[in-house]
Write a protein that holds these residues in place. Structure first.
Motif, PDB file in Angstrom:
ATOM      1  N   THR A  52       0.865  -1.175   0.000  1.00  0.00           N
ATOM      2  CA  THR A  52       0.000   0.000   0.000  1.00  0.00           C
ATOM      3  C   THR A  52       0.903   1.227   0.000  1.00  0.00           C
ATOM      4  OG1 THR A  52      -0.104  -0.066   2.401  1.00  0.00           O
ATOM      5  CG2 THR A  52      -1.896  -1.128   1.220  1.00  0.00           C
ATOM      6  N   ILE A  53       0.532   2.173  -0.794  1.00  0.00           N
ATOM      7  CA  ILE A  53       1.309   3.400  -0.892  1.00  0.00           C
ATOM      8  C   ILE A  53       0.717   4.413   0.079  1.00  0.00           C
ATOM      9  CG2 ILE A  53       2.135   5.205  -2.437  1.00  0.00           C
ATOM     10  CD1 ILE A  53       3.107   2.364  -3.146  1.00  0.00           C
ATOM     11  N   ASP A  54       1.513   4.752   1.050  1.00  0.00           N
ATOM     12  CA  ASP A  54       1.115   5.739   2.046  1.00  0.00           C
ATOM     13  C   ASP A  54       2.296   6.677   2.238  1.00  0.00           C
ATOM     14  OD1 ASP A  54       0.199   7.213   4.147  1.00  0.00           O
ATOM     15  OD2 ASP A  54       0.075   5.545   5.570  1.00  0.00           O
ATOM     16  N   CYS A  55       2.153   7.867   1.737  1.00  0.00           N
ATOM     17  CA  CYS A  55       3.267   8.820   1.755  1.00  0.00           C
ATOM     18  C   CYS A  55       3.656   9.247   3.173  1.00  0.00           C
ATOM     19  CB  CYS A  55       2.917  10.047   0.916  1.00  0.00           C
ATOM     20  SG  CYS A  55       2.737   9.629  -0.823  1.00  0.00           S
ATOM     21  N   THR A  56       2.805   9.020   4.136  1.00  0.00           N
ATOM     22  CA  THR A  56       3.134   9.385   5.505  1.00  0.00           C
ATOM     23  C   THR A  56       3.921   8.289   6.213  1.00  0.00           C
ATOM     24  OG1 THR A  56       1.047   8.508   6.350  1.00  0.00           O
ATOM     25  CG2 THR A  56       1.087  10.836   5.699  1.00  0.00           C
ATOM     26  N   ASN A  57       3.959   7.118   5.611  1.00  0.00           N
ATOM     27  CA  ASN A  57       4.663   5.987   6.195  1.00  0.00           C
ATOM     28  C   ASN A  57       6.122   6.018   5.740  1.00  0.00           C
ATOM     29  OD1 ASN A  57       5.580   3.535   7.101  1.00  0.00           O
ATOM     30  ND2 ASN A  57       3.833   2.373   6.333  1.00  0.00           N
ATOM     31  N   SER A  58       7.024   5.946   6.671  1.00  0.00           N
ATOM     32  CA  SER A  58       8.443   6.021   6.333  1.00  0.00           C
ATOM     33  C   SER A  58       8.967   4.738   5.693  1.00  0.00           C
ATOM     34  CB  SER A  58       9.267   6.349   7.580  1.00  0.00           C
ATOM     35  OG  SER A  58       9.125   5.316   8.529  1.00  0.00           O
ATOM     36  N   SER A  59       8.238   3.642   5.801  1.00  0.00           N
ATOM     37  CA  SER A  59       8.697   2.377   5.231  1.00  0.00           C
ATOM     38  C   SER A  59       8.076   2.087   3.862  1.00  0.00           C
ATOM     39  CB  SER A  59       8.393   1.227   6.183  1.00  0.00           C
ATOM     40  OG  SER A  59       7.006   1.039   6.286  1.00  0.00           O
ATOM     41  N   ALA A  60       7.418   3.070   3.265  1.00  0.00           N
ATOM     42  CA  ALA A  60       6.785   2.858   1.958  1.00  0.00           C
ATOM     43  C   ALA A  60       7.809   2.469   0.902  1.00  0.00           C
ATOM     44  CB  ALA A  60       6.022   4.101   1.525  1.00  0.00           C
ATOM     45  N   LYS A  61       8.957   3.094   0.949  1.00  0.00           N
ATOM     46  CA  LYS A  61       9.997   2.789  -0.024  1.00  0.00           C
ATOM     47  C   LYS A  61      10.438   1.329   0.089  1.00  0.00           C
ATOM     48  CE  LYS A  61      14.531   4.374  -1.596  1.00  0.00           C
ATOM     49  NZ  LYS A  61      15.617   5.333  -1.392  1.00  0.00           N
ATOM     50  N   ALA A  62      10.619   0.853   1.289  1.00  0.00           N
ATOM     51  CA  ALA A  62      11.037  -0.539   1.504  1.00  0.00           C
ATOM     52  C   ALA A  62       9.944  -1.508   1.070  1.00  0.00           C
ATOM     53  CB  ALA A  62      11.391  -0.763   2.967  1.00  0.00           C
ATOM     54  N   THR A  63       8.688  -1.150   1.324  1.00  0.00           N
ATOM     55  CA  THR A  63       7.565  -2.002   0.935  1.00  0.00           C
ATOM     56  C   THR A  63       7.502  -2.154  -0.578  1.00  0.00           C
ATOM     57  OG1 THR A  63       6.328  -1.312   2.880  1.00  0.00           O
ATOM     58  CG2 THR A  63       5.060  -2.291   1.093  1.00  0.00           C
ATOM     59  N   VAL A  64       7.648  -1.051  -1.277  1.00  0.00           N
ATOM     60  CA  VAL A  64       7.614  -1.077  -2.738  1.00  0.00           C
ATOM     61  C   VAL A  64       8.831  -1.838  -3.282  1.00  0.00           C
ATOM     62  CG1 VAL A  64       7.734   0.352  -4.816  1.00  0.00           C
ATOM     63  CG2 VAL A  64       6.211   0.993  -2.955  1.00  0.00           C
ATOM     64  N   ALA A  65       9.981  -1.653  -2.667  1.00  0.00           N
ATOM     65  CA  ALA A  65      11.188  -2.355  -3.103  1.00  0.00           C
ATOM     66  C   ALA A  65      11.038  -3.868  -2.928  1.00  0.00           C
ATOM     67  CB  ALA A  65      12.397  -1.846  -2.333  1.00  0.00           C
ATOM     68  N   THR A  66      10.435  -4.276  -1.835  1.00  0.00           N
ATOM     69  CA  THR A  66      10.200  -5.701  -1.587  1.00  0.00           C
ATOM     70  C   THR A  66       9.267  -6.281  -2.643  1.00  0.00           C
ATOM     71  OG1 THR A  66      10.509  -5.408   0.783  1.00  0.00           O
ATOM     72  CG2 THR A  66       9.309  -7.385   0.086  1.00  0.00           C
ATOM     73  N   TYR A  67       8.194  -5.551  -2.942  1.00  0.00           N
ATOM     74  CA  TYR A  67       7.237  -6.001  -3.951  1.00  0.00           C
ATOM     75  C   TYR A  67       7.904  -6.082  -5.326  1.00  0.00           C
ATOM     76  CZ  TYR A  67       2.941  -6.483  -6.603  1.00  0.00           C
ATOM     77  OH  TYR A  67       1.965  -6.933  -7.442  1.00  0.00           O
ATOM     78  N   LYS A  68       8.712  -5.087  -5.633  1.00  0.00           N
ATOM     79  CA  LYS A  68       9.405  -5.066  -6.921  1.00  0.00           C
ATOM     80  C   LYS A  68      10.361  -6.262  -7.040  1.00  0.00           C
ATOM     81  CE  LYS A  68      12.369  -2.264  -9.867  1.00  0.00           C
ATOM     82  NZ  LYS A  68      13.178  -1.066  -9.984  1.00  0.00           N
ATOM     83  N   ALA A  69      11.087  -6.540  -5.982  1.00  0.00           N
ATOM     84  CA  ALA A  69      12.014  -7.673  -5.989  1.00  0.00           C
ATOM     85  C   ALA A  69      11.264  -8.997  -6.164  1.00  0.00           C
ATOM     86  CB  ALA A  69      12.839  -7.697  -4.710  1.00  0.00           C
ATOM     87  N   ALA A  70      10.137  -9.138  -5.489  1.00  0.00           N
ATOM     88  CA  ALA A  70       9.334 -10.361  -5.602  1.00  0.00           C
ATOM     89  C   ALA A  70       8.766 -10.502  -7.013  1.00  0.00           C
ATOM     90  CB  ALA A  70       8.208 -10.358  -4.577  1.00  0.00           C
ATOM     91  N   THR A  71       8.369  -9.388  -7.613  1.00  0.00           N
ATOM     92  CA  THR A  71       7.855  -9.410  -8.975  1.00  0.00           C
ATOM     93  C   THR A  71       8.939  -9.829  -9.961  1.00  0.00           C
ATOM     94  OG1 THR A  71       6.288  -7.650  -8.445  1.00  0.00           O
ATOM     95  CG2 THR A  71       6.744  -8.008 -10.765  1.00  0.00           C
ATOM     96  N   GLU A  72      10.124  -9.274  -9.798  1.00  0.00           N
ATOM     97  CA  GLU A  72      11.231  -9.625 -10.679  1.00  0.00           C
ATOM     98  C   GLU A  72      11.610 -11.096 -10.533  1.00  0.00           C
ATOM     99  OE1 GLU A  72      14.237  -6.737  -9.695  1.00  0.00           O
ATOM    100  OE2 GLU A  72      13.232  -5.164 -10.840  1.00  0.00           O
ATOM    101  N   GLN A  73      11.601 -11.600  -9.306  1.00  0.00           N
ATOM    102  CA  GLN A  73      11.924 -13.009  -9.073  1.00  0.00           C
ATOM    103  C   GLN A  73      10.878 -13.923  -9.711  1.00  0.00           C
ATOM    104  OE1 GLN A  73      14.779 -14.215  -7.607  1.00  0.00           O
ATOM    105  NE2 GLN A  73      14.045 -16.167  -8.383  1.00  0.00           N
ATOM    106  N   ALA A  74       9.608 -13.571  -9.540  1.00  0.00           N
ATOM    107  CA  ALA A  74       8.539 -14.376 -10.132  1.00  0.00           C
ATOM    108  C   ALA A  74       8.654 -14.377 -11.657  1.00  0.00           C
ATOM    109  CB  ALA A  74       7.174 -13.849  -9.699  1.00  0.00           C
ATOM    110  N   ARG A  75       8.936 -13.229 -12.231  1.00  0.00           N
ATOM    111  CA  ARG A  75       9.096 -13.130 -13.684  1.00  0.00           C
ATOM    112  C   ARG A  75      10.259 -14.012 -14.154  1.00  0.00           C
ATOM    113  NH1 ARG A  75       9.622  -7.779 -14.331  1.00  0.00           N
ATOM    114  NH2 ARG A  75       7.393  -7.526 -14.669  1.00  0.00           N
TER     115      ARG A  75
END
Length: 101
Positions: A52-75
Motif C-alpha cells: 500500500t502506498i502511504d506517503c506518511t509511512n516512512s517504510s513505503a519505499k522498503a515495501t515497494v522495493a520488496t514487492y518489486k524484488a518479488a515481482t522480478e523473481q517471479a518473472r
C-alpha cells in the motif's frame, strides 16, 4: 503460469501414453517439474504481498522495493519454467525423429 502448467500436464500425459523412456525426455521433464515448483513458490510469495502506498509511512519505499524484488523473481522463475517446458518439447521432438529412423 496456469497456461504453462496445462502444457506440462499434456506433455506428461503424452509421455506416459506413448511410454517414452528416453533419458533426454525424462531429464527435461524432471527439469520442467522442478522449474514448475520454483515458479509456483515465487508466484505464491508474490500473491501474499499487497503493498500500500502511504506517503506518511516512512517504510513505503522498503515495501515497494520488496514487492518489486518479488515481482522480478517471479518473472525470472516463470521465464525459466517456460524455457524448461520448451526443452521438453524439443527433447520429445528429437526422440520422435530418431525413433522414425
Amino acid at each position: 503460469k496456469s497456461k504453462i502448467d496445462t502444457y506440462v500436464t499434456k506433455i506428461t500425459a503424452y509421455v506416459e501414453k506413448n511410454t517414452i523412456t528416453d533419458t533426454a525426455v525424462s531429464t527435461a521433464l524432471d527439469s520442467a517439474t522442478s522449474a514448475q515448483a520454483t515458479a509456483t513458490t515465487s508466484v505464491e510469495a508474490l500473491s501474499t504481498l499487497s503493498p500500500t502506498i502511504d506517503c506518511t509511512n516512512s517504510s513505503a519505499k522498503a515495501t515497494v522495493a520488496t514487492y518489486k524484488a518479488a515481482t522480478e523473481q517471479a518473472r525470472k522463475d516463470l521465464k525459466s519454467y517456460r524455457t524448461s517446458v520448451k526443452a521438453v518439447y524439443e527433447a520429445i521432438e528429437s526422440y520422435n525423429e530418431s525413433s522414425k529412423s
